[in-house]
Design a protein around this motif. Sequence first.
Motif, short mmCIF file in Angstrom:
data_model
loop_
_atom_site.label_atom_id
_atom_site.label_comp_id
_atom_site.label_asym_id
_atom_site.label_seq_id
_atom_site.Cartn_x
_atom_site.Cartn_y
_atom_site.Cartn_z
N PRO A 41 4.23 -17.51 51.80
CA PRO A 41 3.25 -17.16 50.77
C PRO A 41 3.91 -16.92 49.43
O PRO A 41 5.05 -16.49 49.35
N ARG A 42 3.18 -17.20 48.35
CA ARG A 42 3.67 -16.98 47.00
C ARG A 42 2.82 -15.91 46.32
O ARG A 42 1.60 -15.91 46.44
N VAL A 43 3.49 -15.03 45.61
CA VAL A 43 2.83 -13.92 44.95
C VAL A 43 3.00 -14.05 43.45
O VAL A 43 4.10 -14.30 42.96
N LYS A 44 1.91 -13.89 42.69
CA LYS A 44 1.99 -13.95 41.25
C LYS A 44 2.01 -12.54 40.67
O LYS A 44 1.28 -11.67 41.12
N ARG A 45 2.88 -12.31 39.69
CA ARG A 45 2.95 -11.02 39.02
C ARG A 45 3.19 -11.26 37.53
O ARG A 45 3.61 -12.34 37.11
N LYS A 46 2.91 -10.25 36.73
CA LYS A 46 3.15 -10.36 35.30
C LYS A 46 4.64 -10.26 35.01
O LYS A 46 5.34 -9.49 35.65
N SER A 47 5.07 -11.03 34.02
CA SER A 47 6.47 -10.96 33.63
C SER A 47 6.74 -9.66 32.89
O SER A 47 5.86 -9.09 32.24
N ALA A 145 21.29 -0.38 26.26
CA ALA A 145 20.20 0.34 25.61
C ALA A 145 18.87 0.14 26.34
O ALA A 145 17.82 0.51 25.82
N GLY A 146 18.92 -0.46 27.53
CA GLY A 146 17.71 -0.60 28.34
C GLY A 146 17.13 -1.99 28.41
O GLY A 146 16.12 -2.20 29.09
N SER A 147 17.72 -2.96 27.72
CA SER A 147 17.20 -4.32 27.79
C SER A 147 17.35 -4.88 29.21
O SER A 147 18.39 -4.71 29.84
N ARG A 148 16.31 -5.56 29.68
CA ARG A 148 16.34 -6.17 31.00
C ARG A 148 16.37 -7.70 30.89
O ARG A 148 15.84 -8.41 31.74
N ARG A 149 17.02 -8.18 29.84
CA ARG A 149 17.12 -9.62 29.61
C ARG A 149 17.72 -10.33 30.81
O ARG A 149 17.25 -11.40 31.22
N ASP A 150 18.77 -9.74 31.40
CA ASP A 150 19.44 -10.37 32.55
C ASP A 150 18.54 -10.41 33.77
O ASP A 150 18.79 -11.20 34.69
N ALA A 151 17.51 -9.57 33.81
CA ALA A 151 16.56 -9.56 34.93
C ALA A 151 15.35 -10.43 34.64
O ALA A 151 14.41 -10.47 35.44
N GLY A 152 15.37 -11.13 33.51
CA GLY A 152 14.28 -12.06 33.21
C GLY A 152 13.19 -11.52 32.31
O GLY A 152 12.17 -12.19 32.11
N ALA A 153 13.36 -10.31 31.75
CA ALA A 153 12.33 -9.74 30.88
C ALA A 153 12.30 -10.48 29.55
O ALA A 153 13.34 -10.76 28.95
N THR A 154 11.10 -10.78 29.07
CA THR A 154 10.94 -11.42 27.77
C THR A 154 11.30 -10.43 26.67
O THR A 154 10.86 -9.29 26.67
N GLN A 155 12.13 -10.88 25.72
CA GLN A 155 12.58 -10.04 24.61
C GLN A 155 11.74 -10.36 23.37
O GLN A 155 11.76 -11.49 22.88
N ILE A 156 11.01 -9.36 22.88
CA ILE A 156 10.07 -9.58 21.77
C ILE A 156 10.36 -8.58 20.65
O ILE A 156 10.48 -7.37 20.90
N LEU A 157 10.44 -9.09 19.43
CA LEU A 157 10.63 -8.26 18.25
C LEU A 157 9.41 -8.38 17.36
O LEU A 157 9.01 -9.48 16.98
#
Length: 271
Positions: A41-47, A145-157
């Motif tokens: 099964p595949r599960v969809k979640r928000k990025s 400083a808390g960025s989760r870029r390496d975990a795939g979090a979108t970085q937005i300024l």
Amino acid sequence: SLPDVLNGLITPLTMLSVPTVIIEEPTATPEEELVITTEVPRVKRKSMRDIVFLIDGSSSMGRSFILVREFLIKIIEEFDIGPDEDQVAVVQYSSDARLEFGLNVHSTKNELLSAVKRLRFKTGRLHNTGAALEFVTRNVFIPAAGSRRDAGATQILVLITAGRSRDNVGRGAEAVRQAGIVPIAIGAKSADTSEMLQITSDPDSAFKLSSFQELKSIQQQLLSKVHPMLVTEETVLPTEVVLKEMSERDVVFLIDGSDNIGNANLPHVRD
């Protein structure tokens, strides 16, 4: 004595079972063939999103800072705040940049909203947007400083500015792009449209307003720009080992052909 062991040999050969790895709960009877399925099964979640608001705290902003702060509250109320969801940081700048709070400081929406309501205007005459862009890239959008870029979090300024920069924004804008950060610029009063476009490289991500009274008019547009994407995750099911009765067998007989058997005994083994 070979006839005596015949029945004892036939039974285990007939009923011999071997382990078979399957992924889903077996529904077949022991006599039926079990099929291995690889579908999971595949599960969809928000990025996840790491969102940094870079706010003009110079004299160009002035009393409009109150309107900007209220705008931030309205935007953040629409976010899902948490360590595995959205994280928010706020930086003010004038001649220099000041970190108000980092990405991983406030882990609940109530804490975050309270921190935004406590924000106080920085003040300052100079307006160095380029240096501020470099500051957030090097000091806020980083794992320490808390960025989760390496975990795939979108970085937005999200830049909110009230005037033209006193320094060159080109190097700061390039640093933002090289870091994989998605820039959005909101400007009013004497903010320079060409400068905003230099930062965002996208006309749809640059919002030029006549005054900060118009912030409410772009609230939904901004939310749509930072809207989280749906990502698909595959759920790994635990494997289960069951026994399956064999319907096909490859049996090899290894027969002693030495003189110990001899011609006299070989017919009995063959029979």
